[in-house]
Design a protein around this motif. Structure first.
Motif, PDB file in Angstrom:
ATOM      1  N   GLU A   1       0.830  -1.201   0.000  1.00 17.48           N
ATOM      2  CA  GLU A   1       0.000   0.000   0.000  1.00 17.48           C
ATOM      3  C   GLU A   1       0.868   1.257   0.000  1.00 17.48           C
ATOM      4  O   GLU A   1       0.537   2.247  -0.659  1.00 17.48           O
ATOM      5  CB  GLU A   1      -0.929  -0.002   1.209  1.00 17.48           C
ATOM      6  N   HIS A   2       1.974   1.203   0.719  1.00 18.50           N
ATOM      7  CA  HIS A   2       2.877   2.359   0.745  1.00 18.50           C
ATOM      8  C   HIS A   2       3.421   2.637  -0.654  1.00 18.50           C
ATOM      9  O   HIS A   2       3.398   3.792  -1.121  1.00 18.50           O
ATOM     10  CB  HIS A   2       4.029   2.100   1.718  1.00 18.50           C
TER      11      HIS A   2
ATOM     12  N   ALA B   1      -5.165   4.171  -5.143  1.00 15.68           N
ATOM     13  CA  ALA B   1      -3.931   3.374  -5.207  1.00 15.68           C
ATOM     14  C   ALA B   1      -4.148   2.122  -6.043  1.00 15.68           C
ATOM     15  O   ALA B   1      -3.305   1.747  -6.865  1.00 15.68           O
ATOM     16  CB  ALA B   1      -3.482   3.001  -3.797  1.00 15.68           C
TER      17      ALA B   1
ATOM     18  N   ASN C   1      -6.837   1.800  -0.655  1.00 10.65           N
ATOM     19  CA  ASN C   1      -7.778   2.806  -1.166  1.00 10.65           C
ATOM     20  C   ASN C   1      -7.881   2.712  -2.683  1.00 10.65           C
ATOM     21  O   ASN C   1      -6.970   2.245  -3.373  1.00 10.65           O
ATOM     22  CB  ASN C   1      -7.386   4.220  -0.718  1.00 10.65           C
TER      23      ASN C   1
ATOM     24  N   SER D   1       0.880   4.019  -3.044  1.00  8.27           N
ATOM     25  CA  SER D   1       0.427   5.379  -2.748  1.00  8.27           C
ATOM     26  C   SER D   1       1.221   6.423  -3.524  1.00  8.27           C
ATOM     27  O   SER D   1       0.806   7.576  -3.619  1.00  8.27           O
ATOM     28  CB  SER D   1       0.546   5.665  -1.245  1.00  8.27           C
TER      29      SER D   1
END
Length: 518
Positions: free
Chosen positions: A228-229, A260, A257, A232
């Motif tokens: 996820e990082h 992303a 999300n 992003s």
């Protein structure tokens, strides 16, 4: 047969051969000593000179010119290995005392397997033309994904880095360019790991970071927060990993999300196949995703790339490797026929390895021709070990699985390919039992559904009907349903939970399609 013979004997055009001879002149074509070999201009420089002469990128040079230059390079490699006593003895034993003058003659060069690779390039490494103590080499290793035995080979660093640039430029131009668009930064990520000296981690990573215009991340295995990082970051993303590493991305991104998730454009899975179930799950989580094959193998960084999701064909990178699809005798199969994948790396002056079998079965497909890209195409059809042995008959496990899926869908309306995460045939030869294991989410539900639809003997009938269809066109007369019944084999379908220990996996998480037991 006439098609193969015609292609093997076809000569390049009048202008192609002189060009190839100018690009690789006689003084380089037959090096007189290992000192000369160590100073030879790289094959990449010849490709660039060919581009200048033809005024197009090498990947768009006419096939006849590519063929003439590659044949000249293969001849140079034979002349080079003749300087090594081990290679010289190996070739002379096959009746080869000089460089083959045609592609037909090239097919008499003996095939190399992983044992030859091990004997020539491990321990004292007697197969190297230029000795290791001169320096300038890189050791590339594999943990032995399928066989379990470590495997090493050696590459000259100067040429290894050039191959990364060639393959990276090809990926950016013909594969990823359509998907990674816009003015935002573009990202290319790999979850392959380097820490075990696994060849795909080092060599594929070298290619990916040479795709023009991208930002590279060598992430290694990732968790959901790490994924996820990375996702992003603004801009479109492509990610390459082993098949199992791509399959799990649907779970890792489930709570990510939407913005992303929408930035994920291309998933590249390495070698083998990615089940249809996983493709569907991935697209449900990542709505803009295309799933493509990046076919790499032991010590070969880019064998074939799937350029578009709508076609399973793999395209070779022109000028990188010489790729052949051969029969048991090492002869080229005809277009549309299945054979074994054989690779000769064209960029290895000091350490040539001729006609290496990689353990994969491919179907030879038509040349990609016309305007733009001109290259060879083939289609993955399984590992050479993916064979079901029933007494003296051999059946393609990949085709057997496809046939079983068709039979099950007809009999039960269940699409096994859509519900199964992983599948594996287990062949107990002594007891003459073959069990198809399928990991699913709803084990009781799938079991009840098939039991009710098929009854106590239905699975046996599914296999009996399916197996004859898994034989090739030329072996259809080898078996029929009655013959399968007389083999004495019993067939079972067993549903297991996801990640069940009953399905055997390799040390790097791959699931072999077939496992033989005593």
């Amino acid at each position: 047969m006439s098609e193969v013979t015609t292609q093997q004997k076809k000569s390049p055009s009048v202008g192609a051969v002189p060009l190839a001879r100018r690009l690789i002149p006689d003084r380089e074509w037959k090096p007189a000593s290992i000192d000369v070999v160590a100073q030879l201009p790289t094959f990449a420089t010849k490709m660039r000179a060919c581009e200048q002469s033809c005024k197009v990128p090498y990947s768009e040079v006419p096939h006849e010119i590519q063929d003439a230059l590659v044949l000249r390079r293969l001849q140079q490699q034979v002349n080079t290995v003749m300087l090594n006593p081990l290679w010289r003895a190996r070739l002379r034993e096959a009746g080869i005392t000089e460089a083959p003058d045609t592609y037909e003659a090239w097919q008499h060069v003996p095939l190399s397997d992983k044992d030859v690779q091990r004997d020539f390039f491990m321990d004292s490494r007697p197969g190297m033309v230029v000795p290791l103590n001169r320096g300038g080499f890189e050791i590339v290793a594999s943990g032995g994904t399928s066989g379990g035995r470590p495997l090493e080979t050696v590459y000259p660093i100067r040429e290894l880095h050039e191959t990364y640039e060639i393959a990276g430029r090809f990926m950016g131009t013909y594969q990823l360019g359509e998907y990674l668009r816009g003015s935002d930064p573009r990202w290319l990520i790999t979850t392959l790991a380097d820490y075990q000296m696994w060849s795909s981690g080092t060599m594929v990573g070298g290619v990916l970071q040479n795709v023009p215009g991208i930002n590279y991340i060598g992430a290694g295995p990732v968790t959901a927060p790490v994924l996820e990082h990375m996702f992003s970051y603004p801009g479109p993303k492509a990610l390459m990993g082993i098949s199992a590493g791509i399959a799990i991305l649907s779970e890792l991104g489930a709570n990510m999300n939407r913005e992303a998730r929408e930035s994920f454009r291309v998933a590249l899975y390495g070698s083998g196949v990615l089940p249809q179930r996983k493709r569907v799950e991935l697209r449900e989580v990542y709505p803009n995703l295309s799933v493509l094959s990046y076919f790499a193998a032991t010590q070969a960084e880019t064998i074939g790339l799937q350029l578009r999701a709508e076609s399973p064909y793999l395209a070779s990178v022109p000028g990188l490797h010489f790729i052949e699809i051969v029969d048991d005798a090492g002869r080229w199969v005809a277009e549309g026929e299945e054979g074994e994948l054989v690779v000769t790396r064209l960029h290895a002056h000091e350490t040539p390895l001729l006609r290496l079998k990689l353990g994969d079965k491919m179907i030879r497909r038509p040349l990609l021709d016309g305007p733009g890209l001109k290259t060879r195409q083939f289609e993955f059809s399984g590992r050479t070990g993916d064979v079901l042995h029933l007494n003296d008959s051999q059946y393609s496990a990949a085709r057997a699985y496809a046939s079983v899926c068709e039979e099950l869908k007809t009999a039960t309306a269940m699409d096994l390919d859509a519900v199964a995460h992983e599948v594996q045939f287990v062949n107990h030869r002594e007891s003459r039992t073959i069990t198809l294991l399928a990991s699913v989410d709803d084990v009781p539900g799938c079991t009840y559904r098939t039991d009710m639809a098929l009854g106590p003997y239905g699975v046996q009938q599914v296999f009996v009907n399916a197996l004859p269809r898994s034989l090739s066109l030329f072996n259809h007369g080898e078996a029929n349903p009655a013959g399968i019944e007389k083999s004495g084999y019993h067939f079972h379908l067993k549903f297991v939970h996801k990640l069940s220990g009953e399905i055997e996996r390799t040390a790097v998480g791959k699931v072999p399609l077939v496992r033989d037991r005593g």
